[in-house]
Design an enzyme around this catalytic site. Sequence first.
Site, PDB file in Angstrom:
ATOM      1  N   CYS A  43       0.768  -1.314   0.132  1.00 41.69           N
ATOM      2  CA  CYS A  43       0.079   0.046   0.076  1.00 41.69           C
ATOM      3  C   CYS A  43       0.769   1.229  -0.130  1.00 41.69           C
ATOM      4  O   CYS A  43       1.982   1.509   0.939  1.00 41.69           O
ATOM      5  CB  CYS A  43      -1.150   0.134   1.283  1.00 41.69           C
ATOM      6  N   ASP A  50      -0.256  -5.799   0.454  1.00 44.22           N
ATOM      7  CA  ASP A  50      -1.706  -5.934  -0.548  1.00 44.22           C
ATOM      8  C   ASP A  50      -1.486  -7.235  -1.368  1.00 44.22           C
ATOM      9  O   ASP A  50      -0.427  -7.679  -1.905  1.00 44.22           O
ATOM     10  CB  ASP A  50      -2.061  -4.848  -1.586  1.00 44.22           C
ATOM     11  N   VAL A  65       3.752 -14.647 -24.056  1.00 41.56           N
ATOM     12  CA  VAL A  65       4.668 -14.271 -23.049  1.00 41.56           C
ATOM     13  C   VAL A  65       5.250 -15.683 -22.279  1.00 41.56           C
ATOM     14  O   VAL A  65       4.452 -16.693 -22.221  1.00 41.56           O
ATOM     15  CB  VAL A  65       3.991 -13.284 -21.652  1.00 41.56           C
ATOM     16  N   GLU A  66       6.723 -15.481 -21.821  1.00 51.67           N
ATOM     17  CA  GLU A  66       7.167 -16.738 -21.264  1.00 51.67           C
ATOM     18  C   GLU A  66       6.935 -16.778 -19.808  1.00 51.67           C
ATOM     19  O   GLU A  66       6.993 -15.773 -19.168  1.00 51.67           O
ATOM     20  CB  GLU A  66       8.875 -16.558 -21.661  1.00 51.67           C
ATOM     21  N   LEU A  67       6.192 -17.843 -19.456  1.00 52.26           N
ATOM     22  CA  LEU A  67       5.893 -18.061 -18.036  1.00 52.26           C
ATOM     23  C   LEU A  67       6.763 -17.481 -16.968  1.00 52.26           C
ATOM     24  O   LEU A  67       6.515 -17.157 -15.890  1.00 52.26           O
ATOM     25  CB  LEU A  67       5.366 -19.493 -17.771  1.00 52.26           C
ATOM     26  N   HIS A  84      -4.042  -0.001  -6.592  1.00 53.67           N
ATOM     27  CA  HIS A  84      -4.389  -1.057  -7.249  1.00 53.67           C
ATOM     28  C   HIS A  84      -4.477  -0.515  -8.756  1.00 53.67           C
ATOM     29  O   HIS A  84      -4.373  -1.529  -9.621  1.00 53.67           O
ATOM     30  CB  HIS A  84      -5.744  -1.750  -6.534  1.00 53.67           C
ATOM     31  N   GLU A  85      -5.310   0.542  -9.018  1.00 55.11           N
ATOM     32  CA  GLU A  85      -5.742   0.975 -10.220  1.00 55.11           C
ATOM     33  C   GLU A  85      -4.463   1.114 -11.180  1.00 55.11           C
ATOM     34  O   GLU A  85      -4.240   0.547 -12.203  1.00 55.11           O
ATOM     35  CB  GLU A  85      -6.564   2.287 -10.341  1.00 55.11           C
TER      36      GLU A  85
END
Length: 148
Positions: A43, A50, A65-67, A84-85
Amino acid sequence: MSSQSLGGKATAPANKALETFDNPNSKRDFHIHMEIPEFTCLCPKTGQPDFAVIYLDYIPDEKCVELKSLKLYMWSFRDEGCFHEAVTNQILDDLVAATEPKFMRVTSKFYVRGGVFTNVVAEHRKLGWQALPRVDLMQFESQSNIRG
């Protein structure tokens, strides 16, 4: 207390570099769905952790995308203060820059803090791309292949 590690092997460091690989079937639209249930950041107001589940849904164009790099990328937010946004949109922006998908959606479902759940959804569509109409196939009854 000893300064020695309790584990036998060093962990991979968090990293913002997203690696990609060539889409194995770029002529077909197909949906890739990933769930990342251990996302954490801090936060920016209190410094408290969070926790969120991040859902990644995308239709690749030329790159996927490679994991492992995705995992290390997600870990890189552990010690960062993030609204968060803002973090949801940053994840989308970084993944779009790396993969240039036809479509991508990032959904962040943050656990309750202060009595409030936060869900954030951010989307990207490649200019001119249109999704094909959904085909609704007949559903088979369960156990339909067993003789009576």
